[in-house]
Design a protein around this motif. Structure first.
Motif, PDB file in Angstrom:
ATOM      1  N   LYS C  63       0.871  -1.286  -0.073  1.00 53.49           N
ATOM      2  CA  LYS C  63      -0.075   0.039  -0.016  1.00 53.49           C
ATOM      3  C   LYS C  63       0.985   1.264  -0.041  1.00 53.49           C
ATOM      4  O   LYS C  63       0.403   2.267  -0.673  1.00 53.49           O
ATOM      5  N   GLU C  64       2.048   1.241   0.662  1.00 50.56           N
ATOM      6  CA  GLU C  64       2.881   2.245   0.725  1.00 50.56           C
ATOM      7  C   GLU C  64       3.236   2.640  -0.925  1.00 50.56           C
ATOM      8  O   GLU C  64       3.629   3.799  -1.165  1.00 50.56           O
ATOM      9  N   GLY C  65       3.436   1.706  -1.649  1.00 48.93           N
ATOM     10  CA  GLY C  65       3.866   2.005  -2.994  1.00 48.93           C
ATOM     11  C   GLY C  65       2.941   2.836  -3.574  1.00 48.93           C
ATOM     12  O   GLY C  65       3.568   3.708  -4.600  1.00 48.93           O
ATOM     13  N   ARG C  66       1.645   2.523  -3.551  1.00 48.44           N
ATOM     14  CA  ARG C  66       0.707   3.357  -4.194  1.00 48.44           C
ATOM     15  C   ARG C  66       1.100   4.784  -4.135  1.00 48.44           C
ATOM     16  O   ARG C  66       0.866   5.478  -5.348  1.00 48.44           O
ATOM     17  N   LYS C  67       1.383   5.256  -2.839  1.00 45.56           N
ATOM     18  CA  LYS C  67       1.757   6.697  -2.984  1.00 45.56           C
ATOM     19  C   LYS C  67       3.041   7.161  -3.682  1.00 45.56           C
ATOM     20  O   LYS C  67       2.768   8.261  -4.257  1.00 45.56           O
ATOM     21  N   ILE C  68       3.970   6.409  -3.403  1.00 44.79           N
ATOM     22  CA  ILE C  68       5.299   6.722  -4.174  1.00 44.79           C
ATOM     23  C   ILE C  68       5.065   6.642  -5.187  1.00 44.79           C
ATOM     24  O   ILE C  68       5.880   7.489  -6.194  1.00 44.79           O
ATOM     25  N   PHE C  69       4.649   5.744  -6.038  1.00 43.45           N
ATOM     26  CA  PHE C  69       4.465   5.538  -7.505  1.00 43.45           C
ATOM     27  C   PHE C  69       3.383   6.294  -8.091  1.00 43.45           C
ATOM     28  O   PHE C  69       2.836   6.297  -9.235  1.00 43.45           O
ATOM     29  N   GLU C  70       2.944   7.545  -7.545  1.00 42.73           N
ATOM     30  CA  GLU C  70       1.839   8.334  -7.862  1.00 42.73           C
ATOM     31  C   GLU C  70       2.337   8.918  -9.420  1.00 42.73           C
ATOM     32  O   GLU C  70       1.386   8.881 -10.452  1.00 42.73           O
ATOM     33  N   SER C  71       3.400   9.439  -9.325  1.00 45.46           N
ATOM     34  CA  SER C  71       3.930   9.783 -10.668  1.00 45.46           C
ATOM     35  C   SER C  71       5.562   9.721 -10.653  1.00 45.46           C
ATOM     36  O   SER C  71       6.007   9.498  -9.590  1.00 45.46           O
ATOM     37  N   ILE C  72       6.197  10.208 -11.750  1.00 46.83           N
ATOM     38  CA  ILE C  72       7.708   9.832 -11.870  1.00 46.83           C
ATOM     39  C   ILE C  72       8.122  11.008 -11.083  1.00 46.83           C
ATOM     40  O   ILE C  72       9.222  10.671 -10.290  1.00 46.83           O
ATOM     41  N   GLY C  73       7.587  12.243 -10.910  1.00 46.20           N
ATOM     42  CA  GLY C  73       8.141  13.123 -10.199  1.00 46.20           C
ATOM     43  C   GLY C  73       8.041  12.868  -8.464  1.00 46.20           C
ATOM     44  O   GLY C  73       9.092  13.009  -7.898  1.00 46.20           O
ATOM     45  N   VAL C  74       7.135  12.418  -8.258  1.00 50.74           N
ATOM     46  CA  VAL C  74       6.875  11.878  -6.784  1.00 50.74           C
ATOM     47  C   VAL C  74       7.784  10.830  -6.257  1.00 50.74           C
ATOM     48  O   VAL C  74       8.481  10.934  -5.497  1.00 50.74           O
ATOM     49  N   MET C  75       8.083   9.944  -7.437  1.00 51.59           N
ATOM     50  CA  MET C  75       8.770   8.653  -7.123  1.00 51.59           C
ATOM     51  C   MET C  75      10.234   9.223  -7.312  1.00 51.59           C
ATOM     52  O   MET C  75      11.219   8.883  -6.334  1.00 51.59           O
ATOM     53  N   ALA C  76      10.793   9.939  -8.068  1.00 44.12           N
ATOM     54  CA  ALA C  76      12.081  10.592  -7.945  1.00 44.12           C
ATOM     55  C   ALA C  76      12.481  11.607  -6.653  1.00 44.12           C
ATOM     56  O   ALA C  76      13.681  11.165  -6.107  1.00 44.12           O
ATOM     57  N   ASP C  77      11.439  11.969  -6.255  1.00 44.66           N
ATOM     58  CA  ASP C  77      11.735  12.723  -4.940  1.00 44.66           C
ATOM     59  C   ASP C  77      12.038  11.952  -3.756  1.00 44.66           C
ATOM     60  O   ASP C  77      12.821  11.914  -2.952  1.00 44.66           O
ATOM     61  N   TYR C  78      11.109  10.778  -3.880  1.00 44.34           N
ATOM     62  CA  TYR C  78      11.001   9.870  -2.848  1.00 44.34           C
ATOM     63  C   TYR C  78      12.530   9.062  -2.607  1.00 44.34           C
ATOM     64  O   TYR C  78      13.256   8.982  -1.623  1.00 44.34           O
ATOM     65  N   ILE C  79      12.796   8.683  -3.885  1.00 45.91           N
ATOM     66  CA  ILE C  79      14.116   8.026  -4.192  1.00 45.91           C
ATOM     67  C   ILE C  79      15.222   8.726  -3.650  1.00 45.91           C
ATOM     68  O   ILE C  79      16.015   8.323  -2.817  1.00 45.91           O
ATOM     69  N   ALA C  80      15.222  10.040  -4.064  1.00 42.62           N
ATOM     70  CA  ALA C  80      16.229  11.008  -3.813  1.00 42.62           C
ATOM     71  C   ALA C  80      16.577  11.162  -2.375  1.00 42.62           C
ATOM     72  O   ALA C  80      17.750  11.065  -1.565  1.00 42.62           O
ATOM     73  N   GLU C  81      15.297  11.174  -1.445  1.00 43.42           N
ATOM     74  CA  GLU C  81      15.365  11.286  -0.084  1.00 43.42           C
ATOM     75  C   GLU C  81      15.742   9.964   0.584  1.00 43.42           C
ATOM     76  O   GLU C  81      16.456  10.045   1.611  1.00 43.42           O
ATOM     77  N   HIS C  82      15.336   8.800   0.147  1.00 41.26           N
ATOM     78  CA  HIS C  82      15.598   7.662   0.801  1.00 41.26           C
ATOM     79  C   HIS C  82      16.534   6.587   0.425  1.00 41.26           C
ATOM     80  O   HIS C  82      16.802   5.732   0.910  1.00 41.26           O
ATOM     81  N   ARG C  83      17.053   6.856  -0.788  1.00 40.09           N
ATOM     82  CA  ARG C  83      18.193   5.991  -1.261  1.00 40.09           C
ATOM     83  C   ARG C  83      19.388   5.629  -0.526  1.00 40.09           C
ATOM     84  O   ARG C  83      19.901   6.633   0.215  1.00 40.09           O
ATOM     85  N   THR C  84      20.013   4.426  -0.387  1.00 34.22           N
ATOM     86  CA  THR C  84      20.971   4.022   0.199  1.00 34.22           C
ATOM     87  C   THR C  84      21.727   3.519  -0.804  1.00 34.22           C
ATOM     88  O   THR C  84      23.001   2.983  -0.257  1.00 34.22           O
ATOM     89  N   LYS C  85      21.486   3.260  -1.905  1.00 29.04           N
ATOM     90  CA  LYS C  85      22.545   3.032  -3.023  1.00 29.04           C
ATOM     91  C   LYS C  85      22.205   3.668  -4.429  1.00 29.04           C
ATOM     92  O   LYS C  85      21.364   4.195  -4.605  1.00 29.04           O
TER      93      LYS C  85
END
Lengths: 356, 400, 85
Positions: C63-85
């Motif tokens: 269910k968490e995925g649904r929000k993160i995968f709303e759009s490319i923009g949202v997804m990129a922001d989330y990844i930039a903030e949380h990435r570990t690699k």
């Protein structure tokens, strides 16, 4: 009890069979041990969004079913019954190798979902929005005949009017590789014209999908009446003739009533003896035809046999490439089909000509 | 209204017992068979719980007295054990005295051996004997051989998690149509890395005991099992003066035609399957005394199935429970396992508890039976729902 | 950031086998599911594995995925903030 008719057909095979207007006028001649099916333009039938997860077997099944539906002028059916010996092997191979190669990490669900045996039947129902009965049989060389029998019972008792029935199997690279190791595939390339006289064991492997609309309503385009279908998990060569004669007798027929016998010879010296038992003895005087020199061998190749039988019944002609002996018949009223694979899972299917 | 088909024998092997009697005592004592996996070496060992059968392959091979050269996969071994029990229970001494067929079902087939020897096959001739055992029909052929069924109708159904319910359906149809006098029906599936990882990728495996119909359910426990039932025609029952355990009274299969793996939100397919089964049996919803639900404890299944039950039964919901918290979800075998449990419920007039339930689901007000309940039962409804939108219902009844 | 967005578009097209879609067809704020790109719940699971494998981000609840995968923009922001690699 209602009679059961084959009202339409759809075929994808190692021959160019996906156009119902033609019937083996040109033969694809092979010299190989494995024959991939000849592809139609899948995009003409399946939208890209729906096709993007489909391996070849699923595409073949969906398209063959669409061809059959279109010919029957139907938008939906009461049931979808599918036979597949190996199921969706391409996706199964993909998922198993991913498990091993990645040590169970970073696996994605698509190939697992698609590997389920009833994927083709499920996808057909999903595409049609068909809420009806949906079964998938997975029993080697009688997978397709199991589906036929199930449909026949339901049509006879009027539980359904139109049922989509089909057989589908696809080639998988690893599956082919390991079946070579155990000599289920011929050791050397053989030509289509010589395969049935081959002196080696194993078969030429292939793939395909053959779908039919079976109905208890006769239509203008009806191909034949499906009189009977019977299966045997085991049969010994010495009891084969008796089993065939009993099957005919139950249907009120004698050997002399059979206008054409269509056999599943695949050129495997170890197991074609079953067919020879019939063609050399009780059916020696009967016109004989074979199809696996054209379709190759797969668990649901007998659905190609039924496709060919339906075409012969309707056109009242046996293609030269299918003739096993030189005995001709003026009229094809009754066709008997017999198939087995590696001495197991035998089937007998009986068709009768229908005046339309 | 059509007549029911007699059930004259049952056999089962599951995580809660090696035969019918052991399964029954576990059911009434509330003893579940869920644990950490021990027989498969998987990286998910600590992240999942499963319903594993105690016997090793070696023990099962010994029990069946198979030669060392045998190429039985675990699915075939489990199936052969359960099917033989069913034949013994039906007191059949000469199986070919009547026209006898076998309809089995499996989703895994020989996958346990395939995944173990996948690359090994390429270099080790000793393991190549299992290659032929991969396809789903192979386990059925072996079970037929074990039962001594020859020159007859032997086939296999694979419609994911509704498979065995569909095998029962076909068996009943074959007897009704007069094609066969007796059909052994059921299903078998062993645990495999294939299914463990498959369901893992779908993120529907619970890391603890599964909790069917609970608001906080976290997914399913996979299980392995096999169960078979003997169905016989009235003529055989009469001629042999057979004891009838129960009758297959009705059945229905429908397709959700909604999504490849998920059930429709309102349980359309399951609703249709239940309605069809009632129609075939000539029964009303109020004739159902107990529902053995599919109840896998995934978010999607329990909501969809619960709504389907409400669609069919309205305000008068019969007692219902899922027994999957005992056995795990045994995939293709589940319909047969739960058929045996439905017959046991009828024989003993008990409803087995839906274990591990704590919190009422928010979406609706129906609540499973959570304790063992004694009650006079006439008819039990069993649901089996699978991938590909495959929905099946079978009705079992005391009376024909 | 725009590099990550382009990278994500390429990956999604490849991973989800979107044969008839080009990078230029996907706007940063197009919704990926439903009416936009038409992705479904199976795709969401594929993307969850991609987050884990390529960016070291683990999601335990789909269910968490649904929000993160709303759009490319949202997804990129989330990844930039949380990435570990």
């Amino acid at each position: 009890m209602k009679k059961v008719y084959i009202n339409s057909i759809g075929s994808i095979s190692a021959q160019k069979t996906f156009e119902n207007a033609s019937f083996l006028e040109t033969i694809a001649d092979y010299n190989d041990t494995v024959l991939p099916a000849i592809d139609p333009v899948y995009k003409d039938y399946i939208p890209p969004a729906a096709a993007r997860r489909m391996a070849k077997g699923i595409k073949m099944g969906v398209v063959a079913s669409k061809i059959a539906l279109a010919e029957a002028n139907l938008e939906n059916v009461d049931a979808v019954i599918t036979g597949t010996g190996m199921g969706c092997v391409v996706d199964s191979e993909k998922f198993v190798s991913a498990i091993i190669d990645n040590n169970e990490e970073y696996l994605t669900p698509t190939s697992f979902i698609q590997s389920t045996h009833n994927t083709v039947g499920g996808q057909i129902a999903l595409g049609l929005g068909c809420n009806g009965y949906n079964f998938t049989y997975v029993h080697a060389s009688i997978s397709f005949e199991s589906a036929l029998l199930d449909a026949k019972m339901q049509l006879e008792t009027e539980e359904a009017e139109n049922i989509l029935v089909g057989g589908v199997d696809e080639l998988g690279a690893h599956t082919v590789k390991i079946h070579r190791l155990i000599n289920h595939i011929k050791p050397e390339a053989v030509t289509s014209k010589t395969v049935l006289n081959s002196k080696t064991s194993g078969a030429v492997f292939s793939e395909g999908a053959n779908f039919f609309v079976l109905s208890n309503l006769r239509a203008a385009q009806t191909y034949a009446e499906l009189l009977d279908v019977k299966m045997f998990n085991t049969l010994e060569i010495r009891t084969l003739s008796k089993a065939v004669l009993t099957f005919l007798q139950v249907n009120g027929l004698f050997i002399s009533d059979v206008d054409l016998i269509i056999l599943g010879n695949n050129g495997d010296v170890a197991y074609d003896t079953y067919y020879h038992e019939l063609t050399d003895k009780v059916f020696a005087e009967t016109p004989q035809a074979t199809y696996k020199q054209l379709s190759g061998e797969f668990h649901t190749a007998s659905s190609f046999g039924l496709w060919m039988a339906s075409k012969i019944m309707k056109s009242q002609s046996v293609p030269e490439a299918a003739q096993l002996n030189t005995i001709q018949t003026s009229e094809v009223n009754t066709i008997l089909l017999y198939n087995q694979y590696r001495g197991e899972n035998h089937s007998l299917t009986l068709l009768r000509h229908v005046e339309v | 209204m059509s007549k029911g088909i007699a059930i004259t024998g049952m056999g089962i092997i599951s995580a809660i017992g090696n035969n019918v009697a052991e399964n029954y005592s576990a059911l009434i004592e509330g003893r579940k068979g869920i644990s950490r996996i021990s027989k498969i070496d998987t990286v998910h060992r600590d992240a999942i719980m499963v319903g594993e059968i105690e016997s090793s392959n070696e023990a099962l091979i010994q029990q069946l007295d198979l030669p060392a050269t045998n190429n039985y996969c675990r699915t075939a071994l489990l199936g052969a054990i359960a099917a033989k029990q069913a034949i013994a229970d039906a007191q059949i001494s000469d199986i070919n005295q009547y026209r006898t067929g076998l309809v089995s079902s499996t989703s895994v087939g020989g996958m346990d051996m395939t995944e173990t020897y996948y690359y090994d096959y390429l270099e080790n001739t000793n393991t190549q004997k299992y290659i032929e055992g991969h396809h789903a029909g192979d386990s059925t052929q072996k079970i037929a051989q074990q039962l001594g069924i020859h020159q007859s109708l032997v086939t296999t159904i694979s419609t994911a998690c509704s498979s065995a319910a569909n095998a029962i359906m076909l068996g009943a149809r074959l007897i009704k149509s007069g094609k066969l006098d007796r059909v052994v029906v059921g299903g078998t599936d062993c645990l495999s890395k294939f299914t463990i990882n498959g369901f893992k990728t779908l993120m529907i495996l619970s890391d603890t005991y599964s909790t069917p119909f609970d608001e906080n359910r976290k997914g399913l426990n996979l299980g392995e099992a096999a169960a078979f039932l003997v169905l016989e025609s009235d003529a055989v029952v009469k001629a042999e003066n057979k004891k009838v355990l129960a009758y297959v009274k009705g059945y229905g299969n429908a397709n959700d035609a909604y999504h490849q793996t998920a059930s429709s939100e309102n349980g359309d397919g399951a609703t249709l399957a239940m309605e069809k089964a009632l129609k075939v049996a000539g029964l009303k919803p109020s004739d159902i005394d107990y529902i053995n639900a599919h109840g896998t404890a995934t978010g999607n299944n329990d909501l969809s199935e619960g709504r389907a039950i409400i669609n069919v039964f309205g305000d008068a919901i019969p007692d219902f429970s899922s027994t999957k918290a005992y056995t795990g979800h045994t995939l293709a075998a589940a319909g047969a396992i739960e058929a045996v449990y439905s017959v046991l419920a009828l024989q003993h007039n008990v409803i087995f508890p839906n274990l591990n339930f704590k919190t009422q689901m928010k979406e609706f007000a129906i609540t499973p039976q959570t304790t063992l309940k004694e009650k006079e039962l006439q008819t039990v409804l069993s649901n089996s729902l699978g991938f590909g939108g495959n929905c099946s219902t079978v009705l079992f009844s005391k009376n024909a | 950031m725009s590099e990550l967005r382009e990278e994500l578009k390429e990956k999604i097209i490849e991973q989800l086998n979107l044969e008839d879609v080009a990078v230029a067809d996907i706007a940063d704020d197009d919704s990926l599911f439903g009416d936009g790109l038409g992705l479904d719940s199976i795709d969401a699971l594929e993307l969850i594995v991609m987050l884990d494998k390529d960016y070291g981000i683990k999601l335990s609840d789909p269910k968490e995925g649904r929000k993160i995968f709303e759009s490319i923009g949202v997804m990129a922001d989330y990844i930039a903030e949380h990435r570990t690699k």
